[in-house]
Design a protein around this motif. Structure first.
Motif, PDB file in Angstrom:
ATOM      1  N   GLY A  82       0.891  -1.151   0.250  1.00 63.38           N
ATOM      2  CA  GLY A  82      -0.295  -0.104   0.210  1.00 63.38           C
ATOM      3  C   GLY A  82       0.618   1.996  -0.134  1.00 63.38           C
ATOM      4  N   GLY A  83       0.267   2.532  -0.869  1.00 59.94           N
ATOM      5  CA  GLY A  83       1.024   3.400  -1.226  1.00 59.94           C
ATOM      6  C   GLY A  83       0.951   4.686   0.225  1.00 59.94           C
ATOM      7  N   PRO A  84       1.900   5.301   1.185  1.00 61.32           N
ATOM      8  CA  PRO A  84       1.492   6.238   2.263  1.00 61.32           C
ATOM      9  C   PRO A  84       0.132   7.074   2.068  1.00 61.32           C
ATOM     10  N   SER A  85       0.066   7.446   1.081  1.00 59.58           N
ATOM     11  CA  SER A  85      -1.023   8.489   0.499  1.00 59.58           C
ATOM     12  C   SER A  85      -2.459   7.572   0.766  1.00 59.58           C
ATOM     13  N   ALA A  86      -2.269   6.458   1.071  1.00 59.19           N
ATOM     14  CA  ALA A  86      -3.770   5.538   2.179  1.00 59.19           C
ATOM     15  C   ALA A  86      -4.246   6.657   2.661  1.00 59.19           C
ATOM     16  N   ALA A  87      -3.186   6.104   3.435  1.00 55.89           N
ATOM     17  CA  ALA A  87      -3.877   6.949   5.464  1.00 55.89           C
ATOM     18  C   ALA A  87      -3.719   8.443   4.958  1.00 55.89           C
ATOM     19  N   VAL A  88      -3.769   9.354   4.166  1.00 58.18           N
ATOM     20  CA  VAL A  88      -3.862  10.882   3.876  1.00 58.18           C
ATOM     21  C   VAL A  88      -5.434  10.562   3.180  1.00 58.18           C
ATOM     22  N   PHE A  89      -6.372   9.423   2.653  1.00 59.20           N
ATOM     23  CA  PHE A  89      -7.357   8.965   1.891  1.00 59.20           C
ATOM     24  C   PHE A  89      -8.176   8.515   3.379  1.00 59.20           C
ATOM     25  N   SER A  90      -7.556   8.263   3.698  1.00 58.02           N
ATOM     26  CA  SER A  90      -8.515   6.947   5.014  1.00 58.02           C
ATOM     27  C   SER A  90      -8.788   8.696   6.147  1.00 58.02           C
ATOM     28  N   HIS A  91      -7.682   9.534   5.894  1.00 58.77           N
ATOM     29  CA  HIS A  91      -7.691  10.281   7.431  1.00 58.77           C
ATOM     30  C   HIS A  91      -8.937  11.687   6.364  1.00 58.77           C
ATOM     31  N   VAL A  92      -9.072  11.606   5.578  1.00 55.94           N
ATOM     32  CA  VAL A  92     -10.407  12.498   4.798  1.00 55.94           C
ATOM     33  C   VAL A  92     -11.288  12.006   5.136  1.00 55.94           C
ATOM     34  N   PHE A  93     -11.685  10.413   4.127  1.00 54.07           N
ATOM     35  CA  PHE A  93     -12.636   9.921   4.576  1.00 54.07           C
ATOM     36  C   PHE A  93     -13.228   9.091   6.162  1.00 54.07           C
ATOM     37  N   LYS A  94     -12.582   9.611   7.244  1.00 56.00           N
ATOM     38  CA  LYS A  94     -13.222   9.381   8.191  1.00 56.00           C
ATOM     39  C   LYS A  94     -12.810   7.809   8.769  1.00 56.00           C
ATOM     40  N   GLN A 229     -12.327   0.853  10.382  1.00 50.71           N
ATOM     41  CA  GLN A 229     -11.172   0.427  10.298  1.00 50.71           C
ATOM     42  C   GLN A 229     -11.556  -0.094   9.119  1.00 50.71           C
ATOM     43  N   ALA A 230     -13.012  -0.764   8.310  1.00 52.02           N
ATOM     44  CA  ALA A 230     -13.319  -1.187   6.856  1.00 52.02           C
ATOM     45  C   ALA A 230     -13.329  -0.296   5.993  1.00 52.02           C
ATOM     46  N   ILE A 231     -12.720   1.212   6.002  1.00 52.99           N
ATOM     47  CA  ILE A 231     -12.132   2.216   5.271  1.00 52.99           C
ATOM     48  C   ILE A 231     -10.900   1.907   5.299  1.00 52.99           C
ATOM     49  N   ALA A 232     -10.054   2.687   6.178  1.00 49.65           N
ATOM     50  CA  ALA A 232      -8.806   2.236   5.982  1.00 49.65           C
ATOM     51  C   ALA A 232      -8.310   1.369   5.281  1.00 49.65           C
ATOM     52  N   LEU A 282     -18.811   6.787   0.440  1.00 56.05           N
ATOM     53  CA  LEU A 282     -18.896   6.144   1.303  1.00 56.05           C
ATOM     54  C   LEU A 282     -19.016   6.995   2.149  1.00 56.05           C
ATOM     55  N   VAL A 283     -18.869   7.978   2.396  1.00 58.31           N
ATOM     56  CA  VAL A 283     -19.437   9.733   3.087  1.00 58.31           C
ATOM     57  C   VAL A 283     -20.934   9.702   2.962  1.00 58.31           C
ATOM     58  N   ARG A 284     -21.018   9.263   1.670  1.00 57.63           N
ATOM     59  CA  ARG A 284     -22.976   9.453   1.138  1.00 57.63           C
ATOM     60  C   ARG A 284     -23.729   8.259   2.309  1.00 57.63           C
ATOM     61  N   ARG A 285     -22.882   7.670   2.112  1.00 55.20           N
ATOM     62  CA  ARG A 285     -23.659   6.297   2.930  1.00 55.20           C
ATOM     63  C   ARG A 285     -22.903   5.969   4.438  1.00 55.20           C
ATOM     64  N   GLY A 294     -36.147   9.760  19.845  1.00 55.68           N
ATOM     65  CA  GLY A 294     -35.808   8.325  19.737  1.00 55.68           C
ATOM     66  C   GLY A 294     -35.654   7.964  18.853  1.00 55.68           C
ATOM     67  N   GLU A 295     -36.066   8.771  17.270  1.00 54.11           N
ATOM     68  CA  GLU A 295     -36.194   8.251  16.396  1.00 54.11           C
ATOM     69  C   GLU A 295     -34.756   6.977  16.130  1.00 54.11           C
ATOM     70  N   PRO A 296     -34.936   5.543  15.256  1.00 50.61           N
ATOM     71  CA  PRO A 296     -34.017   4.464  15.142  1.00 50.61           C
ATOM     72  C   PRO A 296     -33.068   5.182  14.450  1.00 50.61           C
ATOM     73  N   GLN A 297     -32.182   5.105  14.374  1.00 55.81           N
ATOM     74  CA  GLN A 297     -30.883   5.773  13.537  1.00 55.81           C
ATOM     75  C   GLN A 297     -30.827   5.257  12.482  1.00 55.81           C
ATOM     76  N   ARG A 298     -31.068   5.419  11.252  1.00 51.59           N
ATOM     77  CA  ARG A 298     -30.553   5.030  10.366  1.00 51.59           C
ATOM     78  C   ARG A 298     -29.706   3.845   9.674  1.00 51.59           C
ATOM     79  N   ARG A 299     -29.829   2.743   9.382  1.00 56.01           N
ATOM     80  CA  ARG A 299     -28.632   1.906   9.290  1.00 56.01           C
ATOM     81  C   ARG A 299     -28.198   1.971   7.692  1.00 56.01           C
ATOM     82  N   THR A 300     -26.889   2.376   7.376  1.00 57.45           N
ATOM     83  CA  THR A 300     -26.488   2.088   6.455  1.00 57.45           C
ATOM     84  C   THR A 300     -25.437   1.175   6.217  1.00 57.45           C
ATOM     85  N   ALA A 301     -24.789   1.244   5.375  1.00 61.21           N
ATOM     86  CA  ALA A 301     -23.062   0.505   5.406  1.00 61.21           C
ATOM     87  C   ALA A 301     -22.214   0.340   6.479  1.00 61.21           C
TER      88      ALA A 301
END
Length: 301
Positions: A82-94, A229-232, A282-285, A294-301
């Motif tokens: 994996g490239g070092p820039s992977a950590a940058v993208f991971s940071h941006v997208f939580k 962790q999955a995003i990472a 992923l951010v949109r989901r 107390g409405e239930p949270q909408r579950r997404t991926a």
């Protein structure tokens, strides 16, 4: 022209050494101890990176009947860490950036062994009629050029952490400058070959990038790995160390076939767009906040 050809002989292995030195300077014992914190995510991500992606790559090569040079270049790309820039993208997208650092550390060390094995297999399969193979001496060269700088960097980090901190950023910048400067030179020297290979590898490269990101996210999620962790994992699996792969492809002492560098160059550009698009998706989901009363949270991926 002789000066340019000499540069192409000397610069790629030097660039590889600089890239791996930069990785070594950034690694610490904590990066490896963190495996115990995320054992499931690390095992799944490494399995995808080291086994699944090269197998998928072989399938795409056979499906699209890639030329021998492009085929080996794709396998070289798939087997690169994996490239070092992977950590940058991971940071941006939580994503979990600490996991990215751990995966990069593990990948960089393990791929010292697995990369020559996969590339050697690709050479035997796709270059069998041409009689080209990755001989033991060449495999040893890969190990020395890749492993020794990592070891030096890690030793510097251990014995002189302040020196490692000061040197890490300049070394990383130098490796990028050297490799970026090599790409146009390689294009000029091999323009006819590369023009014919470009169209053939573009679709394979795009599909490979999308498959890597998708598998990198959904396989951990199906295994009940937490979303950050999955995003990472997705970013680590979907963004490869292209400077390392370019150096191996272009170095006359290792592979020295510019056509093998073409998939890597295309991927270096393509993956920036696919990774950004995947991250935005992923951010949109992302799960929404709990609703009123107390409405239930909408579950997404």
């Amino acid at each position: 022209m002789d000066g340019i050809e000499t540069l192409m002989i000397v610069a790629p292995p030097v660039a590889i050494a600089v890239v791996m030195l930069g990785i070594g300077l950034a690694l610490s014992a904590e990066d490896f101890r963190r495996v115990m914190v995320y054992p499931k995510a690390v095992v799944i991500a490494l399995g995808c990176q080291l086994i699944l992606l090269p197998v998928v790559c072989f399938g795409l090569i056979i499906l699209f009947e890639a030329s021998p040079g492009a085929a080996v270049g794709m396998v070289l790309l798939a087997a690169s860490p994996g490239g070092p820039s992977a950590a940058v993208f991971s940071h941006v997208f939580k994503g979990n950036v600490a996991l990215n650092i751990t995966l990069t550390a593990m990948n960089s060390v393990v791929s010292v062994v697995t990369l020559p094995l996969w590339v050697g297999l690709a050479l035997r399969v796709f270059y069998a009629r041409q009689g080209v193979d990755l001989h033991p001496a060449e495999t040893l060269q890969v190990l020395v050029i890749v492993l020794l700088p990592v070891a030096i960097g890690m030793l510097t980090r251990w014995r002189r952490p302040h020196l490692a901190d000061r040197a890490a950023r300049p070394v990383k910048a130098l490796s990028i400058v050297v490799m970026v400067s090599l790409i146009p030179i390689a294009l000029v020297l091999n323009l006819d070959t590369l023009k014919s290979a470009l169209a053939a590898v573009s679709l394979i490269t795009l599909l490979f990038s999308v498959i890597g990101l998708t598998a990198g996210y959904w396989i951990p999620r199906l295994a009940k790995v937490e979303r950050p962790q999955a995003i990472a994992c997705a970013m680590e699996i979907g963004i490869h160390n292209t400077p390392l792969a370019l150096g191996i492809a272009l170095s006359p002492e290792l592979l020295g076939v510019p056509e093998m560098a073409m998939p890597v160059g295309v991927y270096a550009i393509c993956s920036m767009f696919t990774s950004t698009a995947f991250g935005l998706l992923l951010v949109r989901r992302r799960p929404s906040a709990p609703g009123p009363a107390g409405e239930p949270q909408r579950r997404t991926a």
